[in-house]
Motif scaffolding. Structure first.
Motif, PDB file in Angstrom:
ATOM      1  N   UNK A 140      47.239  36.482  46.540  1.00 56.55           N
ATOM      2  CA  UNK A 140      45.428  36.743  46.732  1.00 56.55           C
ATOM      3  C   UNK A 140      44.759  37.673  46.693  1.00 56.55           C
ATOM      4  N   UNK A 141      45.804  39.271  47.410  1.00 55.71           N
ATOM      5  CA  UNK A 141      44.999  40.444  47.819  1.00 55.71           C
ATOM      6  C   UNK A 141      45.285  41.457  46.726  1.00 55.71           C
ATOM      7  N   UNK A 142      46.302  40.830  45.975  1.00 55.90           N
ATOM      8  CA  UNK A 142      46.507  41.702  44.591  1.00 55.90           C
ATOM      9  C   UNK A 142      45.327  42.092  44.175  1.00 55.90           C
ATOM     10  N   UNK A 143      44.529  41.196  43.510  1.00 55.74           N
ATOM     11  CA  UNK A 143      43.808  42.113  42.703  1.00 55.74           C
ATOM     12  C   UNK A 143      42.324  43.123  43.518  1.00 55.74           C
ATOM     13  N   UNK A 144      42.431  42.697  45.089  1.00 56.43           N
ATOM     14  CA  UNK A 144      41.658  43.579  45.689  1.00 56.43           C
ATOM     15  C   UNK A 144      42.142  45.220  45.851  1.00 56.43           C
ATOM     16  N   UNK A 145      43.643  44.888  46.436  1.00 58.83           N
ATOM     17  CA  UNK A 145      44.440  45.948  46.426  1.00 58.83           C
ATOM     18  C   UNK A 145      44.226  47.125  44.706  1.00 58.83           C
ATOM     19  N   UNK A 146      44.299  46.479  44.049  1.00 59.33           N
ATOM     20  CA  UNK A 146      44.402  47.016  42.243  1.00 59.33           C
ATOM     21  C   UNK A 146      43.269  47.692  42.441  1.00 59.33           C
TER      22      UNK A 146
END
Lengths: 289, 401
Positions: B140-146
């Motif tokens: 779930x965090x991945x898009x935010x991190x990208x």
């Protein structure tokens, strides 16, 4: 057959949980017409109260259980007098009251979570986890005591409602509050009694679940929602109807596990509920208005 | 009377909606709360917040999104121990490029919603590196991190969906498939287990466990006779356990996280089931090893054997006999950051998330306190796996793979 019996035993335990919460909610709702969603907050409060008494203050478990139930009853009265009554006194509608109840629930749940964190707080009581075998089915001592106490309390309450003066007054207010007021019944007093009794009832399963799995904010909400559903299914104002609905739901969750995937169970039960209130909106034993 | 249906329905819907909303608001408030209640990292984190910048001259701050409360708190605590220990080692040895390293801990609760909020908080502060865990939360965090160009290193989550999920994600723990393959193979070939029942949680990692175990167990001649799923944080697993009992399987494989798994194991024994229990390294914590219900459990163990010098210092600091898996993987994860950061600065790549990502991909092979970590192109890493058993309140390796 062995499995069926064990699932049946677990079904009985769940049924008693639902029946107690549903009866507690039902007695409050049928008398006051308040949609007391903060019932789930009282559940949380009772669980943490038990934890505080047993684990932090080292009070013997029996004493702690009695105190937790009493404090829950007082908290119920407190919510009614301190919040709902104030809202209505200032001209709030039932919808405002419902919003106030939601707010109360959020304050209680978040308050306890802020204090005790989102980690379950376990009540360590080795004797309560003793395993008892009943015809090849096993349950813990805590479960056995819970079921026995729960059934006695429910039957006692039925007796109280039918045979005592206060019980008759409560039923009178539930049927016609205006007329009751005219004949001199103090509605406020009756409402307070209902909140006290209803909150004490929800405290019993709350204490059992705290012993079984630990106190945690939000743990009671799903139980309370399903119990409210049982109240509506059974018919508002009918204890027996609520119990039958609780029995149906409690047994469904356990006996259907061999055929319905566990993550589908809640969805299935709510679909049955929706169909049921569309076909028979007043519930199984509900009286025609 | 008919008119009453609509308000009642509306109310029931409202309740359900409010139940969801309530959860979110509660997770929000307590993630802020835990931020300040984490005494260890409190001062450090505040310092970082003051500047609002990752690199304020004297210190470098990295983020960590861990389950500090909730059903995964035991796991989170183990991870935090590893991180704190690594930070201490780094700072005692002069820091990262001469700057003191600090960690901004955020309580992700193992919950995707709370973890996303935490990640947004970290990217807003301009951090370029964070440690994470839990499969669904990490995904779930991945898009935010990208979007925020924040490189993530995961030392705890094991869902196979994490392989190649993002160029910004690196896993210092081997994914579940790798571990479950060994467990299922052992069970079928040498454990004398013909049939198995699987209890798993409804997270990505739980489903991963179900699929991989079924695949490997059946290809080695075993048969999975049934499965049941549960939500994380459930309290009553008895009905699904009875379902497992009715299947008459030789063994039960549990793909659930720490406190859930412990409660499942307790309730399995309470209901008198005698089946062999199989788990992966997720569940192996001290309280299970010491518990009477834990005895006899067979599990796959990542062969992380920390160097003696490290182990001695660790035991002394935390007063424990053995290092847990996550103590090691998170210690290593912080060390990966240090090496990548220094490499990126040396090569002139800068210090943002892109630079760190490039540095990790180029270095590829990192030193570890237990062998070495080599990252594959999809961000995964491989380590040896053993099969062990809990016996006499201790663990014994029964087969090395």
């Amino acid at each position: 057959m062995d499995i069926f019996w064990q699932l049946f035993l677990q079904g009985v335990i769940l049924t008693v949980e639902y029946a107690l919460i549903a009866t507690g909610f039902g007695i409050i709702f049928s008398t006051t017409r308040h949609f007391h969603i903060a019932h789930a907050g009282v559940f949380t409060l009772a669980g943490y109260t038990l934890f505080i008494f047993v684990s932090l203050l080292n009070i013997p478990i029996i004493g702690s259980l009695i105190l937790a139930v009493l404090i829950a009853a007082l908290a119920g009265i407190g919510v009614y007098r301190g919040i709902y009554d104030q809202v209505l006194k200032r001209g709030g509608t039932m919808m405002t009251l419902f919003i106030a109840a939601l707010g109360t629930l959020a304050v209680i749940e978040n308050g306890f979570q802020a204090i005790f964190s989102a980690t379950p707080q376990a009540v360590e009581s080795e004797s309560m986890y003793k395993i008892i075998t009943i015809f090849n089915g096993t349950i813990t001592l805590a479960q056995l005591i819970f079921v026995i106490v729960g059934i006695i309390v429910l039957l006692g309450l039925q007796f109280f409602m039918l045979k005592t003066k206060t019980g008759r007054l409560i039923r009178a207010v539930a049927v016609n509050p205006y007329l009751s007021q005219i004949v001199g019944i103090s509605i406020k007093k009756i409402n307070m009694i209902c909140y006290a009794v209803g909150s004490a009832l929800v405290a019993i399963p709350a204490c059992y679940i705290t012993i079984d799995a630990g106190a945690l904010s939000g743990r009671g909400l799903e139980l309370v929602i399903i119990s409210m559903m049982a109240v509506i299914m059974g018919g508002i104002g009918s204890f027996v109807g609520g119990w039958i609905a609780a029995l149906f739901v409690g047994m469904f969750f356990n006996l259907s596990v061999l055929h319905v995937e566990p993550h589908w169970q809640s969805a299935v039960i709510f679909v049955i509920f929706l169909i049921m209130i569309m076909v028979r909106p007043r519930g199984l034993f509900g009286q025609r208005a | 009377m008919k008119r009453k249906i609509i308000p009642i329905l509306v109310i029931v819907l409202l309740i359900i909606l409010s139940a969801c909303g309530n959860q979110q608001s509660s997770s929000n408030s307590s993630s802020n709360n835990s931020n300040s209640s984490n005494s260890n990292s409190n001062n450090e984190a505040e310092k970082a917040e003051d500047t609002g910048n990752k690199d304020d001259g004297d210190s470098i701050t990295i983020g960590a999104i861990l389950p500090l409360t909730g059903p995964g708190a035991t796991t989170g605590e183990n991870m935090k121990m590893g991180i704190d220990f690594a930070v201490e080692d780094i700072n005692n040895a002069g820091g990262v490029n001469g700057k003191q390293l600090v960690v901004d801990y955020q309580d992700g609760k193992g919950d995707p919603k709370a973890s996303v909020l935490a990640a947004q908080n970290l990217t807003a502060k301009g951090y370029s590196f964070a440690l994470t865990t839990y499969s669904s939360a990490t995904l779930a965090i991945l898009p935010v991190a990208e979007r925020g160009k924040m490189t993530l290193v995961n030392g705890g989550a094991q869902s196979d969906a994490l392989a190649g999920a993002s160029p910004y994600l690196f896993n210092t723990i081997p994914l579940l498939g790798h571990e479950v393959d060994v467990l299922a193979k052992y069970a079928a070939e040498e454990g004398n287990i013909k049939t198995a029942f699987i209890i798993h949680n409804d997270e990505d990692a739980g489903h991963s466990g179900l699929e991989k175990f079924t695949e490997q167990f059946e290809s080695n001649g075993g048969k999975v006779v049934g499965s049941a799923t549960h939500r994380v944080g459930e309290t009553n697993f008895r009905s699904i356990i009875l379902k497992a009992k009715s299947s008459n399987a030789d063994a039960i494989y549990i793909a659930s996280y720490d406190q859930d798994a412990k409660m499942i194991i307790d309730q399995i024994r309470e209901l008198g089931l005698k089946q062999q229990i199989l788990v992966t390294s997720w569940v192996i914590f001290e309280d299970l090893i010491k518990s009477p219900n834990g005895q006899g459990i067979i599990y796959s163990q990542l062969a992380l054997d920390p160097e003696k010098e490290w182990m001695d210092r660790f035991s002394k600091k935390y007063n424990t006999e053995m290092a847990q898996l996550f103590n090691v993987t998170y210690y290593d994860s912080v060390m990966v950051f240090k090496e990548a950061y220094e490499y990126a600065v040396e090569k002139g790549y800068g210090t943002d998330g892109d630079a760190l990502k490039k540095a990790i991909s180029e270095i590829k092979k990192f030193d570890s306190i237990s062998g070495s970590i080599e990252f594959n192109d999809d961000g995964t890493s491989i380590r040896p796996v053993n099969i062990a058993v809990i016996k006499d309140q201790s663990t014994q390796i029964i087969k090395e793979y």
